[in-house]
Design an enzyme around this catalytic site. Sequence first.
Site, mmCIF file in Angstrom:
data_model
loop_
_atom_site.group_PDB
_atom_site.id
_atom_site.type_symbol
_atom_site.label_atom_id
_atom_site.label_comp_id
_atom_site.label_asym_id
_atom_site.label_seq_id
_atom_site.Cartn_x
_atom_site.Cartn_y
_atom_site.Cartn_z
ATOM 1 C CB CYS A 59 -1.312 4.448 9.428
ATOM 2 S SG CYS A 59 -2.640 5.088 10.484
ATOM 3 N NE ARG A 111 -3.748 0.356 2.213
ATOM 4 C CZ ARG A 111 -4.287 0.979 3.261
ATOM 5 N NH1 ARG A 111 -4.156 0.458 4.478
ATOM 6 N NH2 ARG A 111 -4.946 2.101 3.120
#
Length: 285
Positions: free
Chosen positions: A241, A184
């Site tokens: 994040c 990701r």
Amino acid sequence: MYTTLISASDLAQHIDDPDWVLVDCRHDLVNLTAGRAAYAAGHLPHALFADMETELAGPKRGEDGVFRGRHPLPDKDAFVSTLRRWGVGDTTQVVAYDAHGGMYAARLWWLLRWIGHEASAVLDGGLPAWQALGHPLSNDPPEPRAAGGIAARAPFVPTVTVAEVLENIESAKRTVIDARAADRFRGENETIDPVGGHIPGARNRFFKDNLQGDGRFKAPEQLREEFGAVISDPKDAIMQCGSGVTACHNLLALEVAGMPGAALYPGSWSEWCSDPGRPVATGDR
């Protein structure tokens, strides 16, 4: 007082203490009802349930209608009201747990530090560590508790805004650490946010790398060595994040390592990528 982690064996000795509050933080980012269903199926004795979407996060859009990320910080007064409803007072030991290595429990730990409550810890290894010792689960609802009197105090933890992160791209004074999985981070296999990639200049430290194979945190000296390879001074570091949740896991790991002082970017990638005017990087750097 426990301020970072507590072992399952230590928790067992305090499970019936009246001034301890145990909170089940299980959650699923895709199936938003999974955590509550798991809690109903069996939880640690006396544990309350915390809803990530409504109690550990605030509205996704501000009063100005601007998207603030998938899990913005809750309103501080609203969060304090939740804690009081749970029976938390100024001296209460709060222990958060989940079944995901602390992935979600660390969020509650960090939020408590955000309102200046020091007696906040995460069950090391979570529900699996509890069960591994043969301790029982319960299906009973928690006993009614008198309202707590906790008050917000000066935070122990700093935060940064999206504007500060944007400015930092130019100055590069602070190191941004992204807690998402490497794919990701690189912009591959993105299934949660609408844009893949990362904040330019950020470095990747997958939160699961803080754990041993059994789901407990690595030893402080090992965490210190590993984080020392990516940041020189935690006070000059920004943790982020996808939505500000697993970044708290890295912040907890830093505390365990004896490296306090890093800031949280609450909006994280979900807020960052919502504005096409903000730059996006892909690949390993």
